[in-house]
Design a protein around this motif. Sequence first.
Motif, PDB file in Angstrom:
ATOM      1  N   LEU A  41      34.509  10.448 -32.577  1.00 43.30           N
ATOM      2  CA  LEU A  41      33.924  11.586 -31.862  1.00 43.30           C
ATOM      3  C   LEU A  41      33.705  11.314 -30.377  1.00 43.30           C
ATOM      4  O   LEU A  41      33.773  12.233 -29.560  1.00 43.30           O
ATOM      5  N   ALA A  42      33.474  10.072 -30.004  1.00 44.58           N
ATOM      6  CA  ALA A  42      33.248   9.745 -28.587  1.00 44.58           C
ATOM      7  C   ALA A  42      34.497   9.971 -27.745  1.00 44.58           C
ATOM      8  O   ALA A  42      34.395  10.175 -26.531  1.00 44.58           O
ATOM      9  N   GLU A  43      35.662   9.960 -28.364  1.00 45.99           N
ATOM     10  CA  GLU A  43      36.917  10.127 -27.627  1.00 45.99           C
ATOM     11  C   GLU A  43      37.312  11.590 -27.437  1.00 45.99           C
ATOM     12  O   GLU A  43      38.272  11.882 -26.722  1.00 45.99           O
ATOM     13  N   GLY A  55      49.377  16.819 -30.501  1.00 46.61           N
ATOM     14  CA  GLY A  55      49.852  15.633 -29.802  1.00 46.61           C
ATOM     15  C   GLY A  55      49.268  15.444 -28.420  1.00 46.61           C
ATOM     16  O   GLY A  55      49.381  14.363 -27.846  1.00 46.61           O
ATOM     17  N   ASN A  56      48.622  16.458 -27.870  1.00 42.01           N
ATOM     18  CA  ASN A  56      48.074  16.360 -26.523  1.00 42.01           C
ATOM     19  C   ASN A  56      46.729  15.639 -26.487  1.00 42.01           C
ATOM     20  O   ASN A  56      46.420  14.964 -25.513  1.00 42.01           O
ATOM     21  N   VAL A  57      45.935  15.796 -27.536  1.00 43.15           N
ATOM     22  CA  VAL A  57      44.612  15.162 -27.605  1.00 43.15           C
ATOM     23  C   VAL A  57      44.572  14.355 -28.906  1.00 43.15           C
ATOM     24  O   VAL A  57      44.210  14.889 -29.962  1.00 43.15           O
ATOM     25  N   PRO A  58      44.958  13.077 -28.857  1.00 43.70           N
ATOM     26  CA  PRO A  58      45.027  12.275 -30.082  1.00 43.70           C
ATOM     27  C   PRO A  58      43.729  12.244 -30.885  1.00 43.70           C
ATOM     28  O   PRO A  58      43.764  12.260 -32.114  1.00 43.70           O
ATOM     29  N   ALA A  59      42.580  12.221 -30.209  1.00 43.18           N
ATOM     30  CA  ALA A  59      41.298  12.190 -30.937  1.00 43.18           C
ATOM     31  C   ALA A  59      41.106  13.479 -31.739  1.00 43.18           C
ATOM     32  O   ALA A  59      40.595  13.442 -32.862  1.00 43.18           O
ATOM     33  N   ALA A  60      41.523  14.610 -31.194  1.00 47.09           N
ATOM     34  CA  ALA A  60      41.410  15.879 -31.914  1.00 47.09           C
ATOM     35  C   ALA A  60      42.374  15.903 -33.093  1.00 47.09           C
ATOM     36  O   ALA A  60      42.019  16.370 -34.182  1.00 47.09           O
ATOM     37  N   ASP A  61      43.575  15.385 -32.880  1.00 46.75           N
ATOM     38  CA  ASP A  61      44.545  15.313 -33.979  1.00 46.75           C
ATOM     39  C   ASP A  61      43.996  14.445 -35.114  1.00 46.75           C
ATOM     40  O   ASP A  61      44.119  14.800 -36.286  1.00 46.75           O
ATOM     41  N   LEU A  87      27.750  16.630 -28.902  1.00 50.89           N
ATOM     42  CA  LEU A  87      28.791  15.847 -29.579  1.00 50.89           C
ATOM     43  C   LEU A  87      29.186  16.495 -30.903  1.00 50.89           C
ATOM     44  O   LEU A  87      30.378  16.666 -31.198  1.00 50.89           O
ATOM     45  N   LEU A  88      28.211  16.876 -31.704  1.00 49.33           N
ATOM     46  CA  LEU A  88      28.484  17.474 -33.008  1.00 49.33           C
ATOM     47  C   LEU A  88      29.025  18.892 -32.850  1.00 49.33           C
ATOM     48  O   LEU A  88      29.980  19.290 -33.531  1.00 49.33           O
ATOM     49  N   LYS A  89      28.462  19.661 -31.940  1.00 50.44           N
ATOM     50  CA  LYS A  89      28.965  21.015 -31.677  1.00 50.44           C
ATOM     51  C   LYS A  89      30.417  20.961 -31.224  1.00 50.44           C
ATOM     52  O   LYS A  89      31.254  21.760 -31.662  1.00 50.44           O
ATOM     53  N   ASN A  90      30.742  20.024 -30.372  1.00 51.73           N
ATOM     54  CA  ASN A  90      32.104  19.875 -29.868  1.00 51.73           C
ATOM     55  C   ASN A  90      33.078  19.549 -31.006  1.00 51.73           C
ATOM     56  O   ASN A  90      34.181  20.099 -31.071  1.00 51.73           O
ATOM     57  N   ALA A  91      32.670  18.680 -31.912  1.00 52.04           N
ATOM     58  CA  ALA A  91      33.529  18.339 -33.061  1.00 52.04           C
ATOM     59  C   ALA A  91      33.791  19.582 -33.909  1.00 52.04           C
ATOM     60  O   ALA A  91      34.930  19.827 -34.330  1.00 52.04           O
ATOM     61  N   ILE A  92      32.749  20.372 -34.135  1.00 52.63           N
ATOM     62  CA  ILE A  92      32.918  21.606 -34.905  1.00 52.63           C
ATOM     63  C   ILE A  92      33.860  22.561 -34.166  1.00 52.63           C
ATOM     64  O   ILE A  92      34.721  23.198 -34.777  1.00 52.63           O
TER      65      ILE A  92
END
Length: 184
Positions: A41-43, A55-61, A87-92
């Motif tokens: 999540l930090a990435e 492929g543009n944002v490996p952490a999201a992939d 951090l958690l809102k962004n992951a969602i």
Amino acid sequence: MPTRILALVGSLRSGSHNRQLAEAAVTHAPVGVEVQIFEGLAELPFYNQDIDTPGNVPAADALRAAAGAADALLLCAPEYNGAMPALLKNAIDWLSRPYGQGAISGKPVGVIGAAHGQYGGVWAQDDARKVAGIAGGAVVEGIKLAVPFSGDRFDATHAAKDQEIAESMPRILTALADVCLTDA
């Protein structure tokens, strides 16, 4: 095949009590349930549709792949200033896209948390439930664990060794797994 639950921890602090709750979930997972803590999540950059292409944002992939492979999500939500952390809102947010087809869409979601205050972070947990539901997750309202005064409880003893957590965590995970089996 076990029910796979992906835990997302809304705190990056090395001694995070919510991280300890996620670790307790791993430790106390009942037979037939496997809990994995997502480590990236930090990435994740803040969600931006302009950069949201495969492929543009490996952490999201990686997050989407892990959530897609999981049967359910367990959100471990600390409370920052009366709300869930960015951090958690962004992951969602990342998991919600494309809307209606995101990795969270239709996925059972349980929310737990710990906080230093007397209410155990219930506002943050309510925020997380609301946002996860709007994002398309199937929030399981009956899954609740708010650990108050977590600094007093978990600074000297890890959450996995706390008697209340050791007793309640298997019930929480079983309830989340049962929803997965019902939906199957």
